[in-house]
Enzyme design. Structure first.
Site: not given
Length: 315
Positions: A75, A140
């Site tokens: 991702q 992230y």
């Protein structure tokens, strides 16, 4: 070499698969095609439609017996990680652990992991070396840093060799220009749709752009290197977004005027990675100059203009 490439239908992964095939290696690709594109996959690679979190991943390892795993499935959106940190962690941490467990069970010799400059957070000094403090400012970056730590611990406990590659801003053909894709593909998307590129902030923020073929080659170099470690993969040169638009204007022989919008909270003002250790230990350095890479990328999107999507803004 028998190579397994996770995320091999994606932007960087598909370029790596092409390079591995061209070098005569046997390649298996797994991808769930959520962000990847099956059309990107080299016809000489074996493709398996699968998520890296799937328990069926064990079958892939036992049936195909890879010598080396290139783990690019991820991702990769900062914005999406903020919106849904649970999903981000499931893919970037749980998926990575699933891969590592299968590496352990099947005696895989080495894993090459695609990481990111986002693990550094706001730079304390430039250019950023591998010794720079890791203090990510997005989920992230956190999940990628956690993945790095899992890899290092699997090396300590089970002897799985690894190379961690921390990428600067990668650009080139096949990059997703919708949503939060790379700034270059998003700028080109809007230019070809006769829309002004949108800059969040003054345009003086700087980035380190590295062409995708150079990144693919870094992965290949890492697979044959005996060095275990973490390396920045970058051009080593900073350029502002204003300068980037000037370069695109020069290539197209037309003045490109952007629209300016408010700076986004959480964006890093300046980023540039030092790549000396990759040159020293991996025998790698970038080949493509920015102007050459931009021209190739612009030509690619011009050829594929019918597939362009309107409305994207820069990362």
């Amino acid at each position: 070499m028998k190579a397994l490439v996770t995320g091999g239908a994606g932007f960087i992964g598909s370029h790596l698969v092409d390079l591995l095939i061209n070098e005569g290696h046997e390649v298996t690709v797994i991808d769930n095609l959520i962000t990847g594109n099956k059309e990107n996959i080299n016809s000489n690679a074996r493709f398996i439609f699968m998520d890296v979190c799937s328990p069926d991943l064990e079958t892939v390892f036992t049936e195909h017996g890879p010598d080396c795993v290139f783990h690019l499935a991820a991702q990769a959106s900062v914005g999406e990680s903020i919106k849904d940190p649970i999903k981000d962690s499931e893919i970037n941490i749980k998926g990575l652990i699933n891969v590592l467990e299968n590496c352990k069970k099947n005696n895989v010799k080495k894993i090459i992991f695609s990481s990111t400059a986002a693990v550094y957070g706001t730079p304390m000094s430039l250019p950023i070396t591998e010794e720079h403090i890791t203090d990510p400012i997005s989920f992230y970056g956190v999940s990628k840093l956690a993945a790095e730590m899992y890899i290092k611990t699997y090396n300590i406990l089970y002897g799985i060799d690894y190379t961690i590659l921390r990428y600067a801003n990668v650009y080139g053909p096949r990059q997703n220009y919708n949503g939060e894709g790379g700034v270059i593909s998003i700028f080109i998307n809007r230019i070809l749709n006769h829309e002004p590129p949108i800059i969040l902030g003054t345009g003086e923020q700087t980035r380190d752009f590295i062409y995708v073929s150079d990144v693919a080659r870094a992965n290949l170099k890492a697979s044959i290197s005996e060095d275990v470690g973490t390396f920045n993969i970058s051009s080593g040169t900073a350029i502002s977004l204003t300068q980037l638009l000037d370069s695109l204007s020069y290539i197209r022989s037309v003045k490109i005027s952007p629209l300016y919008q408010n700076h986004r909270i959480g964006d890093i003002a300046h980023s540039c990675l030092e790549n000396r250790m990759a040159e020293l230990k991996l025998n790698w350095k970038p080949i493509y100059k920015l102007e050459d890479g931009l021209k190739i990328t612009l030509d690619y999107y011009t050829e594929h203009q019918s597939n362009l999507v309107k409305g994207a803004i820069h990362k």
